[in-house]
Motif scaffolding. Structure first.
Motif, short mmCIF file in Angstrom:
data_model
loop_
_atom_site.label_atom_id
_atom_site.label_comp_id
_atom_site.label_asym_id
_atom_site.label_seq_id
_atom_site.Cartn_x
_atom_site.Cartn_y
_atom_site.Cartn_z
N PRO A 207 30.38 82.83 -40.78
CA PRO A 207 31.22 81.69 -40.39
C PRO A 207 32.61 81.70 -41.03
O PRO A 207 33.52 81.04 -40.53
N GLU A 208 32.75 82.47 -42.11
CA GLU A 208 34.04 82.53 -42.80
C GLU A 208 35.02 83.51 -42.15
O GLU A 208 36.20 83.57 -42.52
N ILE A 209 34.56 84.29 -41.17
CA ILE A 209 35.40 85.30 -40.51
C ILE A 209 35.71 84.85 -39.09
O ILE A 209 34.83 84.41 -38.35
N ARG A 210 36.98 84.97 -38.68
CA ARG A 210 37.37 84.70 -37.29
C ARG A 210 37.04 85.90 -36.42
O ARG A 210 37.40 87.03 -36.77
N PHE A 211 36.36 85.65 -35.32
CA PHE A 211 36.09 86.69 -34.33
C PHE A 211 36.97 86.38 -33.12
O PHE A 211 36.74 85.39 -32.41
N VAL A 212 37.99 87.21 -32.89
CA VAL A 212 38.97 86.97 -31.82
C VAL A 212 38.69 87.94 -30.68
O VAL A 212 38.78 89.16 -30.86
N LEU A 213 38.34 87.41 -29.51
CA LEU A 213 38.01 88.23 -28.35
C LEU A 213 39.11 88.04 -27.31
O LEU A 213 39.27 86.95 -26.75
N ALA A 214 39.86 89.11 -27.05
CA ALA A 214 40.98 89.05 -26.12
C ALA A 214 40.63 89.81 -24.84
O ALA A 214 40.36 91.01 -24.89
N GLY A 215 40.65 89.11 -23.72
CA GLY A 215 40.36 89.74 -22.44
C GLY A 215 39.69 88.75 -21.51
O GLY A 215 39.25 87.66 -21.93
N PRO A 216 39.59 89.08 -20.23
CA PRO A 216 38.96 88.18 -19.26
C PRO A 216 37.54 87.82 -19.67
O PRO A 216 36.77 88.70 -20.11
N VAL A 217 37.19 86.56 -19.54
CA VAL A 217 35.87 86.07 -19.97
C VAL A 217 35.01 85.79 -18.74
O VAL A 217 35.37 84.97 -17.90
N GLN A 218 33.88 86.48 -18.66
CA GLN A 218 32.94 86.23 -17.56
C GLN A 218 32.36 84.83 -17.72
O GLN A 218 32.06 84.39 -18.83
N LYS A 219 32.19 84.14 -16.61
CA LYS A 219 31.82 82.71 -16.66
C LYS A 219 30.53 82.47 -17.44
O LYS A 219 30.44 81.54 -18.25
N ASP A 220 29.50 83.30 -17.22
CA ASP A 220 28.24 83.05 -17.92
C ASP A 220 28.35 83.25 -19.42
O ASP A 220 27.65 82.64 -20.21
N MET A 221 29.29 84.10 -19.85
CA MET A 221 29.53 84.29 -21.28
C MET A 221 30.27 83.09 -21.87
O MET A 221 30.02 82.68 -23.00
N GLU A 222 31.16 82.52 -21.08
CA GLU A 222 31.93 81.35 -21.51
C GLU A 222 31.00 80.17 -21.76
O GLU A 222 31.24 79.34 -22.65
N GLU A 223 29.93 80.11 -20.98
CA GLU A 223 29.01 78.99 -21.08
C GLU A 223 27.97 79.17 -22.18
O GLU A 223 27.28 78.21 -22.55
N LEU A 224 27.84 80.38 -22.73
CA LEU A 224 26.88 80.61 -23.80
C LEU A 224 27.36 79.93 -25.08
O LEU A 224 28.55 79.91 -25.38
N PRO A 225 26.44 79.39 -25.87
CA PRO A 225 26.86 78.79 -27.14
C PRO A 225 27.38 79.86 -28.10
O PRO A 225 26.80 80.94 -28.21
N HIS A 226 28.48 79.55 -28.76
CA HIS A 226 29.03 80.45 -29.77
C HIS A 226 29.72 79.60 -30.84
O HIS A 226 30.16 78.48 -30.57
N GLY A 227 29.79 80.16 -32.03
CA GLY A 227 30.30 79.41 -33.16
C GLY A 227 31.78 79.07 -33.05
O GLY A 227 32.52 79.67 -32.26
N SER A 228 32.21 78.10 -33.85
CA SER A 228 33.62 77.70 -33.86
C SER A 228 34.53 78.79 -34.39
O SER A 228 35.75 78.72 -34.23
N ASN A 229 33.95 79.81 -35.05
CA ASN A 229 34.75 80.93 -35.55
C ASN A 229 34.98 82.01 -34.49
O ASN A 229 35.61 83.03 -34.77
N VAL A 230 34.47 81.79 -33.26
CA VAL A 230 34.68 82.72 -32.15
C VAL A 230 35.77 82.16 -31.23
O VAL A 230 35.63 81.05 -30.71
N GLU A 231 36.83 82.91 -31.04
CA GLU A 231 37.94 82.48 -30.18
C GLU A 231 37.99 83.36 -28.94
O GLU A 231 38.16 84.58 -29.05
N LEU A 232 37.84 82.75 -27.77
CA LEU A 232 37.93 83.46 -26.50
C LEU A 232 39.32 83.23 -25.94
O LEU A 232 39.62 82.18 -25.37
N LEU A 233 40.19 84.22 -26.09
CA LEU A 233 41.60 84.05 -25.73
C LEU A 233 41.88 84.25 -24.25
O LEU A 233 42.92 83.81 -23.76
#
Length: 349
Positions: A207-233
């Protein structure tokens, strides 16, 4: 030497289209005559209205490419045809016809497969088309050892591994690295096949590390639960991606399948230590010196690799320096294009 290149042009950018732009730039700077038959997507897929193939669009696309090839052969009278193929479900048949047309006109064909071939050629019929395409080509260029093993069944010693190329302007020499890992970056489509689920699971452990994911996000992945430290750009301009890579501490690339990943190449050029799966050219690129290779679909392996990097700045700095050196010596445009030009000379002599 007059070259006829069958390859996609932007839009959209990225992948083989970016390769085409850089290839054309090299030829222009070195006064090498090249004409291009654009075999890019058409219809709904080009306009990003649908990811599904439309039979009518594919037929229209094939007719345009084959017609363009025949016109350019008669107009330009090329000395060589360079055919870029992704060996896709429909494309392998269209590209097979293009290779046969080159053979019928007694023009040497160099086939370059921009994919992991065995992941694309899945049916017996597609394999037959690939066999014909490879057999009529003077040389078959592939991206990694897995594709080389497959293609050598049909083309023997005419198979050569040729990597994608990097832009020297993308190289970022790091003078040092942070003591602790603050930011991990992934670049690519955020979907199941790229290891999105494993990234979400690993991020939950840090949780102390930012996970930055840059690129098109597939809808079903967007809807999956993920931590506040995950950024879908979402999709980002190339300049933004380069800046993200330069600000990051680690590049994470848990893809399930690849050919030769430009995203991984850019991360190496940015001097990032890598965590990547053993698919495509990944292991050949970092050679266990520029990062850690992990199994596919293994979130625990990602956890263990990050743990190995934590609190080990000298370890990561060594990988950083190794990666930028590898890009300079093996993957710059001039190096790779020089190899391709040597292949042209060999097959036309």
């Amino acid at each position: 030497m007059k070259i006829l290149l069958l390859s996609p042009l932007p839009p959209p950018s990225g992948g083989i289209a970016t390769w085409t732009v850089r290839y054309e730039q090299y030829c222009r700077e070195h006064q090498i005559p090249v004409s291009i038959v654009n075999n890019a997507l058409v219809g709904a897929r080009k306009e990003k209205k649908s990811l599904k193939r439309n039979l009518w669009d594919e037929v229209r696309r094939a007719a345009g490419i084959i017609g363009g090839l025949i016109r350019q052969i008669h107009k330009e009278k090329p000395d060589i045809i360079h055919l870029n193929s992704s060996c896709s479900r429909f494309g392998v048949f269209r590209d097979c016809i293009c290779a046969l047309i080159g053979r019928m006109h007694s023009i040497p064909v160099v086939l370059q497969c921009h994919c992991n071939i065995q992941d694309q050629v899945r049916s017996k019929l597609a394999e037959s088309a690939f066999r014909v395409m490879a057999s009529v080509s003077k040389s078959v260029l592939v991206l990694n050892r897995f594709s080389a093993e497959y293609a050598r069944r049909f083309a023997g010693e005419r198979v050569i591994i040729v990597p994608n190329f990097a832009d020297e302007n993308d190289i970022y020499e790091r003078k040092g690295v942070a003591d602790e890992i603050r930011q991990i970056v992934f670049v690519g489509h955020v979907r199941r096949e790229k290891g999105a689920i494993e990234m979400f699971e690993a991020a939950a452990q840090f949780p102390e590390i930012r996970f930055v994911l840059a690129g098109p996000v597939q809808k079903d992945m967007e809807e999956l639960p993920h931590g506040s430290n995950v950024e879908l750009l979402g999709p980002q301009p190339h300049e933004t991606v380069l800046q993200l890579l330069r600000e990051a501490d680690v590049f994470l690339f848990p893809s399930h399948t690849e050919g030769f990943a430009n995203a991984l190449l850019e991360a190496m050029a940015a001097g990032l230590p890598i965590i990547a799966t053993d698919v495509g050219a990944n292991a050949e690129m970092i050679e266990n010196e520029g990062g850690i290779i992990i199994p596919v679909k293994d979130a625990n392996a990602i956890f263990e690799a990050i743990q190995a990097f934590k609190g080990a700045p000298d370890y990561r700095l060594g990988m950083s320096n190794w990666n930028t050196k590898k890009v300079r010596t093996a993957y710059l445009l001039s190096t790779v294009m020089g190899k391709i030009m040597d292949i042209y000379e060999e097959v036309t002599t």
